[in-house]
Design a protein around this motif. Structure first.
Motif, PDB file in Angstrom:
ATOM      1  N   PHE A 113     -24.534   1.690  24.871  1.00 29.70           N
ATOM      2  CA  PHE A 113     -23.670   0.515  24.802  1.00 29.70           C
ATOM      3  C   PHE A 113     -22.208   0.927  24.795  1.00 29.70           C
ATOM      4  N   LEU A 114     -21.866   1.919  23.983  1.00 23.62           N
ATOM      5  CA  LEU A 114     -20.476   2.363  23.899  1.00 23.62           C
ATOM      6  C   LEU A 114     -19.995   2.948  25.225  1.00 23.62           C
ATOM      7  N   GLU A 115     -20.842   3.732  25.884  1.00 23.76           N
ATOM      8  CA  GLU A 115     -20.455   4.311  27.168  1.00 23.76           C
ATOM      9  C   GLU A 115     -20.280   3.243  28.245  1.00 23.76           C
ATOM     10  N   ASN A 116     -21.129   2.219  28.224  1.00 27.44           N
ATOM     11  CA  ASN A 116     -21.065   1.165  29.240  1.00 27.44           C
ATOM     12  C   ASN A 116     -19.872   0.232  29.060  1.00 27.44           C
ATOM     13  N   HIS A 117     -19.424   0.051  27.826  1.00 30.75           N
ATOM     14  CA  HIS A 117     -18.406  -0.966  27.549  1.00 30.75           C
ATOM     15  C   HIS A 117     -17.131  -0.409  26.934  1.00 30.75           C
ATOM     16  N   VAL A 118     -16.854   0.868  27.106  1.00 30.41           N
ATOM     17  CA  VAL A 118     -15.691   1.484  26.458  1.00 30.41           C
ATOM     18  C   VAL A 118     -14.385   0.840  26.917  1.00 30.41           C
ATOM     19  N   GLN A 119     -14.293   0.381  28.141  1.00 29.71           N
ATOM     20  CA  GLN A 119     -13.063  -0.230  28.645  1.00 29.71           C
ATOM     21  C   GLN A 119     -12.852  -1.640  28.080  1.00 29.71           C
ATOM     22  N   GLN A 120     -13.904  -2.290  27.619  1.00 27.75           N
ATOM     23  CA  GLN A 120     -13.828  -3.673  27.161  1.00 27.75           C
ATOM     24  C   GLN A 120     -14.012  -3.795  25.653  1.00 27.75           C
ATOM     25  N   LEU A 121     -13.905  -2.703  24.927  1.00 24.79           N
ATOM     26  CA  LEU A 121     -14.249  -2.672  23.510  1.00 24.79           C
ATOM     27  C   LEU A 121     -13.044  -2.272  22.666  1.00 24.79           C
ATOM     28  N   VAL A 122     -12.807  -3.011  21.591  1.00 29.18           N
ATOM     29  CA  VAL A 122     -11.828  -2.607  20.582  1.00 29.18           C
ATOM     30  C   VAL A 122     -12.537  -2.546  19.238  1.00 29.18           C
ATOM     31  N   SER A 123     -12.006  -1.725  18.361  1.00 26.47           N
ATOM     32  CA  SER A 123     -12.570  -1.571  17.037  1.00 26.47           C
ATOM     33  C   SER A 123     -11.500  -1.941  16.018  1.00 26.47           C
ATOM     34  N   ILE A 124     -11.894  -2.693  14.992  1.00 30.68           N
ATOM     35  CA  ILE A 124     -10.937  -3.101  13.959  1.00 30.68           C
ATOM     36  C   ILE A 124     -11.471  -2.693  12.590  1.00 30.68           C
ATOM     37  N   ASP A 125     -10.545  -2.508  11.679  1.00 33.17           N
ATOM     38  CA  ASP A 125     -10.943  -2.191  10.311  1.00 33.17           C
ATOM     39  C   ASP A 125      -9.753  -2.396   9.383  1.00 33.17           C
ATOM     40  N   PHE A 126     -10.052  -2.478   8.107  1.00 31.97           N
ATOM     41  CA  PHE A 126      -9.059  -2.538   7.045  1.00 31.97           C
ATOM     42  C   PHE A 126      -9.158  -1.274   6.211  1.00 31.97           C
ATOM     43  N   PHE A 127      -8.045  -0.843   5.670  1.00 32.45           N
ATOM     44  CA  PHE A 127      -8.076   0.128   4.589  1.00 32.45           C
ATOM     45  C   PHE A 127      -7.009  -0.275   3.593  1.00 32.45           C
ATOM     46  N   THR A 128      -7.119   0.236   2.381  1.00 30.25           N
ATOM     47  CA  THR A 128      -6.240  -0.193   1.302  1.00 30.25           C
ATOM     48  C   THR A 128      -5.278   0.921   0.912  1.00 30.25           C
ATOM     49  N   VAL A 129      -4.117   0.475   0.417  1.00 29.17           N
ATOM     50  CA  VAL A 129      -3.084   1.389  -0.062  1.00 29.17           C
ATOM     51  C   VAL A 129      -2.628   0.876  -1.428  1.00 29.17           C
ATOM     52  N   LEU A 189      -6.013  -2.514  11.182  1.00 33.14           N
ATOM     53  CA  LEU A 189      -5.876  -1.557  12.259  1.00 33.14           C
ATOM     54  C   LEU A 189      -6.734  -1.981  13.445  1.00 33.14           C
ATOM     55  N   VAL A 190      -6.151  -2.000  14.649  1.00 27.01           N
ATOM     56  CA  VAL A 190      -6.863  -2.302  15.888  1.00 27.01           C
ATOM     57  C   VAL A 190      -6.780  -1.067  16.768  1.00 27.01           C
ATOM     58  N   LEU A 191      -7.944  -0.577  17.193  1.00 27.60           N
ATOM     59  CA  LEU A 191      -8.015   0.650  17.969  1.00 27.60           C
ATOM     60  C   LEU A 191      -8.776   0.401  19.265  1.00 27.60           C
ATOM     61  N   ALA A 192      -8.233   0.888  20.385  1.00 28.47           N
ATOM     62  CA  ALA A 192      -8.913   0.793  21.676  1.00 28.47           C
ATOM     63  C   ALA A 192      -8.778   2.118  22.397  1.00 28.47           C
ATOM     64  N   ARG A 193      -9.884   2.639  22.841  1.00 23.72           N
ATOM     65  CA  ARG A 193      -9.911   3.908  23.577  1.00 23.72           C
ATOM     66  C   ARG A 193      -9.113   4.995  22.872  1.00 23.72           C
ATOM     67  N   ARG A 194      -9.334   5.133  21.581  1.00 21.79           N
ATOM     68  CA  ARG A 194      -8.736   6.167  20.725  1.00 21.79           C
ATOM     69  C   ARG A 194      -7.230   6.006  20.534  1.00 21.79           C
ATOM     70  N   ARG A 195      -6.702   4.840  20.827  1.00 19.58           N
ATOM     71  CA  ARG A 195      -5.275   4.581  20.629  1.00 19.58           C
ATOM     72  C   ARG A 195      -5.102   3.388  19.705  1.00 19.58           C
ATOM     73  N   ILE A 196      -4.112   3.478  18.837  1.00 15.79           N
ATOM     74  CA  ILE A 196      -3.810   2.367  17.941  1.00 15.79           C
ATOM     75  C   ILE A 196      -3.036   1.321  18.741  1.00 15.79           C
ATOM     76  N   LEU A 197      -3.637   0.133  18.878  1.00 20.30           N
ATOM     77  CA  LEU A 197      -2.982  -0.963  19.590  1.00 20.30           C
ATOM     78  C   LEU A 197      -2.087  -1.786  18.672  1.00 20.30           C
ATOM     79  N   HIS A 198      -2.541  -1.976  17.434  1.00 22.54           N
ATOM     80  CA  HIS A 198      -1.834  -2.876  16.530  1.00 22.54           C
ATOM     81  C   HIS A 198      -2.191  -2.512  15.101  1.00 22.54           C
ATOM     82  N   PHE A 199      -1.219  -2.621  14.206  1.00 21.25           N
ATOM     83  CA  PHE A 199      -1.501  -2.512  12.776  1.00 21.25           C
ATOM     84  C   PHE A 199      -0.442  -3.307  12.029  1.00 21.25           C
TER      85      PHE A 199
END
Length: 168
Positions: A47-63, A75-85
């Motif tokens: 699934f990850l290999e087929n949809h890597v161009q159309q997939l973003v990953s999001i998560d929270f962490f605390t400080v 944090l929003v990550l797409a193709r190993r790059r931070i798009l937004h935080f």
């Protein structure tokens, strides 16, 4: 028996055969069981290999701050790059706005990969659905399924936050 009950394993079939009076070993049952020819769906890696161009990953962490308050980093990550935080102290309704800022003008991804954190409430799921994005939830207690975002969070904490005192 194996074909009629595809979810049964060798121990269950062995037990049923013993109930019927057929004396056979469990290893013999597993040896002669019919195997499925293909998996019921694609694997996680496929699934990850087929949809890597159309997939973003999001998560929270605390400080933690100097005053022992908790700040949430989105944090929003797409193709190993931070798009937004971004950072907030109250993430409930704020998360939806951050998603809109990360993907303006209907440029959203096809799939949104996230964990099962309660911080992503019903309102967030509705907004994601309204944006035409399909959510993909990783399995419980499986951070390896979102390895890049977890690694990014680890490196941010290690490189940036070890020497910083957050006041507010």
């Amino acid at each position: 028996m194996c074909r009629e009950n595809p979810t049964w394993g060798a121990p269950r079939i062995h037990g049923e055969l013993l109930k019927l009076g057929i004396d056979i070993g469990e290893t013999s049952v597993s040896k002669y069981m019919v195997r499925g020819r293909k998996p019921p769906s694609q694997t996680w890696r496929t699934f990850l290999e087929n949809h890597v161009q159309q997939l973003v990953s999001i998560d929270f962490f605390t400080v933690p701050t100097l005053r022992f308050q908790i700040l949430y980093v989105f944090l929003v990550l797409a193709r190993r790059r931070i798009l937004h935080f971004n950072v907030t102290a109250h993430p409930a309704e704020w998360t939806v706005q951050q998603l809109r800022e990360a993907f303006p003008f209907d440029q959203g991804p096809r799939y949104l990969l996230r964990d099962r954190d309660a911080i992503f409430g019903d309102h967030f799921r509705e907004q994601v659905r309204d944006l035409g994005i399909r959510e993909v939830l990783c399995a419980p207690h499986s951070p390896w399924q979102r390895a890049y975002v977890e690694r990014a969070i680890g490196s941010i904490r290690r490189e940036c936050l070890d020497d910083v005192i957050v006041f507010h």
